[in-house]
Design a protein around this motif. Structure first.
Motif, PDB file in Angstrom:
ATOM      1  N   MET A   1       3.396  16.474   2.580  1.00  0.00           N
ATOM      2  CA  MET A   1       3.494  15.237   1.847  1.00  0.00           C
ATOM      3  C   MET A   1       4.371  14.253   2.622  1.00  0.00           C
ATOM      4  SD  MET A   1       4.780  14.232  -1.837  1.00  0.00           S
ATOM      5  CE  MET A   1       6.291  14.689  -2.153  1.00  0.00           C
ATOM      6  N   LYS A   2       3.934  13.024   2.660  1.00  0.00           N
ATOM      7  CA  LYS A   2       4.704  11.982   3.344  1.00  0.00           C
ATOM      8  C   LYS A   2       5.863  11.507   2.481  1.00  0.00           C
ATOM      9  CE  LYS A   2       1.475   9.838   6.481  1.00  0.00           C
ATOM     10  NZ  LYS A   2       2.089  10.360   7.663  1.00  0.00           N
ATOM     11  N   LYS A   3       6.959  11.183   3.143  1.00  0.00           N
ATOM     12  CA  LYS A   3       8.073  10.557   2.446  1.00  0.00           C
ATOM     13  C   LYS A   3       7.640   9.147   2.062  1.00  0.00           C
ATOM     14  CE  LYS A   3      11.502  13.292   4.801  1.00  0.00           C
ATOM     15  NZ  LYS A   3      12.656  13.321   5.693  1.00  0.00           N
ATOM     16  N   ALA A   4       8.250   8.626   1.015  1.00  0.00           N
ATOM     17  CA  ALA A   4       7.823   7.337   0.457  1.00  0.00           C
ATOM     18  C   ALA A   4       7.818   6.213   1.488  1.00  0.00           C
ATOM     19  CB  ALA A   4       8.709   6.963  -0.730  1.00  0.00           C
ATOM     20  N   HIS A   5       8.854   6.111   2.295  1.00  0.00           N
ATOM     21  CA  HIS A   5       8.916   5.011   3.266  1.00  0.00           C
ATOM     22  C   HIS A   5       7.841   5.155   4.344  1.00  0.00           C
ATOM     23  CE1 HIS A   5      11.239   8.090   5.314  1.00  0.00           C
ATOM     24  NE2 HIS A   5      11.267   7.354   6.413  1.00  0.00           N
ATOM     25  N   GLN A   6       7.536   6.388   4.748  1.00  0.00           N
ATOM     26  CA  GLN A   6       6.492   6.609   5.747  1.00  0.00           C
ATOM     27  C   GLN A   6       5.122   6.240   5.186  1.00  0.00           C
ATOM     28  OE1 GLN A   6       7.236  10.758   6.454  1.00  0.00           O
ATOM     29  NE2 GLN A   6       8.746  10.347   8.052  1.00  0.00           N
ATOM     30  N   HIS A   7       4.889   6.645   3.947  1.00  0.00           N
ATOM     31  CA  HIS A   7       3.619   6.308   3.297  1.00  0.00           C
ATOM     32  C   HIS A   7       3.492   4.800   3.129  1.00  0.00           C
ATOM     33  CE1 HIS A   7       0.734   5.763   0.022  1.00  0.00           C
ATOM     34  NE2 HIS A   7       0.181   6.893   0.460  1.00  0.00           N
ATOM     35  N   LEU A   8       4.573   4.148   2.710  1.00  0.00           N
ATOM     36  CA  LEU A   8       4.545   2.697   2.506  1.00  0.00           C
ATOM     37  C   LEU A   8       4.196   1.959   3.793  1.00  0.00           C
ATOM     38  CD1 LEU A   8       5.011   0.094   0.907  1.00  0.00           C
ATOM     39  CD2 LEU A   8       7.456   0.348   1.401  1.00  0.00           C
ATOM     40  N   LYS A  10       2.645   3.098   6.517  1.00  0.00           N
ATOM     41  CA  LYS A  10       1.257   3.389   6.894  1.00  0.00           C
ATOM     42  C   LYS A  10       0.279   2.633   5.991  1.00  0.00           C
ATOM     43  CE  LYS A  10      -1.690   7.180   8.243  1.00  0.00           C
ATOM     44  NZ  LYS A  10      -1.743   8.603   8.537  1.00  0.00           N
ATOM     45  N   TRP A  11       0.544   2.641   4.691  1.00  0.00           N
ATOM     46  CA  TRP A  11      -0.313   1.951   3.731  1.00  0.00           C
ATOM     47  C   TRP A  11      -0.303   0.447   4.002  1.00  0.00           C
ATOM     48  CZ3 TRP A  11       0.345  -1.800  -0.011  1.00  0.00           C
ATOM     49  CH2 TRP A  11      -0.676  -1.937  -0.937  1.00  0.00           C
ATOM     50  N   GLY A  12       0.883  -0.126   4.190  1.00  0.00           N
ATOM     51  CA  GLY A  12       1.000  -1.564   4.430  1.00  0.00           C
ATOM     52  C   GLY A  12       0.262  -2.014   5.677  1.00  0.00           C
ATOM     53  N   LEU A  13       0.387  -1.251   6.746  1.00  0.00           N
ATOM     54  CA  LEU A  13      -0.315  -1.590   7.983  1.00  0.00           C
ATOM     55  C   LEU A  13      -1.827  -1.481   7.791  1.00  0.00           C
ATOM     56  CD1 LEU A  13       2.018   0.161  10.562  1.00  0.00           C
ATOM     57  CD2 LEU A  13       1.783  -2.309  10.160  1.00  0.00           C
ATOM     58  N   GLN A  75      17.885  14.397  -1.516  1.00  0.00           N
ATOM     59  CA  GLN A  75      16.969  13.642  -2.352  1.00  0.00           C
ATOM     60  C   GLN A  75      15.536  14.114  -2.114  1.00  0.00           C
ATOM     61  OE1 GLN A  75      17.064   9.932   0.676  1.00  0.00           O
ATOM     62  NE2 GLN A  75      16.797   9.348  -1.417  1.00  0.00           N
ATOM     63  N   GLN A  76      14.684  13.878  -3.105  1.00  0.00           N
ATOM     64  CA  GLN A  76      13.265  14.199  -2.987  1.00  0.00           C
ATOM     65  C   GLN A  76      12.582  13.105  -2.153  1.00  0.00           C
ATOM     66  OE1 GLN A  76      11.917  16.996  -4.044  1.00  0.00           O
ATOM     67  NE2 GLN A  76      13.843  17.664  -4.922  1.00  0.00           N
ATOM     68  N   PRO A  77      11.459  13.431  -1.504  1.00  0.00           N
ATOM     69  CA  PRO A  77      10.776  12.439  -0.659  1.00  0.00           C
ATOM     70  C   PRO A  77      10.388  11.152  -1.383  1.00  0.00           C
ATOM     71  CG  PRO A  77       9.898  14.620  -0.256  1.00  0.00           C
ATOM     72  CD  PRO A  77      10.828  14.737  -1.443  1.00  0.00           C
ATOM     73  N   ASP A  78      10.095  11.236  -2.682  1.00  0.00           N
ATOM     74  CA  ASP A  78       9.688  10.024  -3.406  1.00  0.00           C
ATOM     75  C   ASP A  78      10.870   9.191  -3.873  1.00  0.00           C
ATOM     76  OD1 ASP A  78      10.499  11.763  -5.488  1.00  0.00           O
ATOM     77  OD2 ASP A  78       9.117  10.835  -6.891  1.00  0.00           O
ATOM     78  N   GLU A  79      12.082   9.668  -3.693  1.00  0.00           N
ATOM     79  CA  GLU A  79      13.269   8.940  -4.140  1.00  0.00           C
ATOM     80  C   GLU A  79      13.819   7.989  -3.077  1.00  0.00           C
ATOM     81  OE1 GLU A  79      15.749  12.248  -5.182  1.00  0.00           O
ATOM     82  OE2 GLU A  79      14.977  12.314  -7.218  1.00  0.00           O
ATOM     83  N   ILE A  80      13.249   7.993  -1.873  1.00  0.00           N
ATOM     84  CA  ILE A  80      13.733   7.112  -0.806  1.00  0.00           C
ATOM     85  C   ILE A  80      13.502   5.652  -1.190  1.00  0.00           C
ATOM     86  CG2 ILE A  80      13.393   6.444   1.607  1.00  0.00           C
ATOM     87  CD1 ILE A  80      12.758   9.480   2.115  1.00  0.00           C
ATOM     88  N   ILE A  81      12.318   5.339  -1.707  1.00  0.00           N
ATOM     89  CA  ILE A  81      12.055   3.999  -2.249  1.00  0.00           C
ATOM     90  C   ILE A  81      12.529   4.028  -3.694  1.00  0.00           C
ATOM     91  CG2 ILE A  81      10.296   2.278  -2.842  1.00  0.00           C
ATOM     92  CD1 ILE A  81      10.443   2.652   0.157  1.00  0.00           C
ATOM     93  N   GLN A  95       0.358   3.292  -6.989  1.00  0.00           N
ATOM     94  CA  GLN A  95      -0.772   4.116  -7.427  1.00  0.00           C
ATOM     95  C   GLN A  95      -1.277   4.999  -6.292  1.00  0.00           C
ATOM     96  OE1 GLN A  95      -3.436   1.116  -8.952  1.00  0.00           O
ATOM     97  NE2 GLN A  95      -2.445   1.096 -10.961  1.00  0.00           N
ATOM     98  N   ASP A  96      -1.348   4.449  -5.088  1.00  0.00           N
ATOM     99  CA  ASP A  96      -1.811   5.221  -3.937  1.00  0.00           C
ATOM    100  C   ASP A  96      -0.826   6.335  -3.595  1.00  0.00           C
ATOM    101  OD1 ASP A  96      -4.003   5.254  -1.851  1.00  0.00           O
ATOM    102  OD2 ASP A  96      -2.229   5.229  -0.565  1.00  0.00           O
ATOM    103  N   TYR A  97       0.468   6.033  -3.643  1.00  0.00           N
ATOM    104  CA  TYR A  97       1.474   7.053  -3.323  1.00  0.00           C
ATOM    105  C   TYR A  97       1.523   8.132  -4.402  1.00  0.00           C
ATOM    106  CZ  TYR A  97       5.745   9.268  -1.700  1.00  0.00           C
ATOM    107  OH  TYR A  97       6.663  10.187  -1.246  1.00  0.00           O
TER     108      TYR A  97
END
Length: 115
Positions: A1-8, A10-13, A75-81, A95-97
């Motif tokens: 699972m991707k950490k929130a900032h990494q997913h964000l 990648k998603w944003g780009l 912290q959990q990976p989703d707690e970074i954001i 929703q995507d994350y």
């Protein structure tokens, strides 16, 4: 699972946004390179990730969404954001994350996996 900032990032780009990273009130990164954006984010303890209109040349910059991040011990990976604007862009990312977290849960108690 991707950490929130990494997913964000990648998603944003993937959505065509330029990424801006601000830490302590200073712009640390502005561009479209995933690795450089991640490096700028992970080089500090807290800051803001902004999704910017890629067609913007110089100023005025058209910001579409802002996301606050923090790195803390244990912290959990989703707690970074931990905070973000509520609008169409941030809701679409959330929703995507959340779907990503449900697909790749880290444990049964993981917050987004159980939503």
């Amino acid at each position: 699972m991707k950490k929130a900032h990494q997913h964000l990032i990648k998603w944003g780009l993937k959505q065509g946004y330029t990424i801006e990273v601000n830490c302590d009130g200073e712009r640390d990164y502005y561009g479209t390179d995933y690795n450089e954006a991640i490096e700028a984010i992970e080089a500090t303890e807290h800051g803001t990730i902004l999704l910017v209109d890629s067609s913007t040349k110089n100023k005025p910059i058209n910001y579409h969404a802002g996301f606050c991040f923090v790195f803390e011990y244990d912290q959990q990976p989703d707690e970074i954001i931990y905070d973000y604007d509520v609008n169409e862009v941030s809701t679409a990312w959330d929703q995507d994350y959340t779907a990503h977290c449900k697909k790749y849960p880290i444990n049964k108690h993981f917050s987004r996996s159980n939503n």
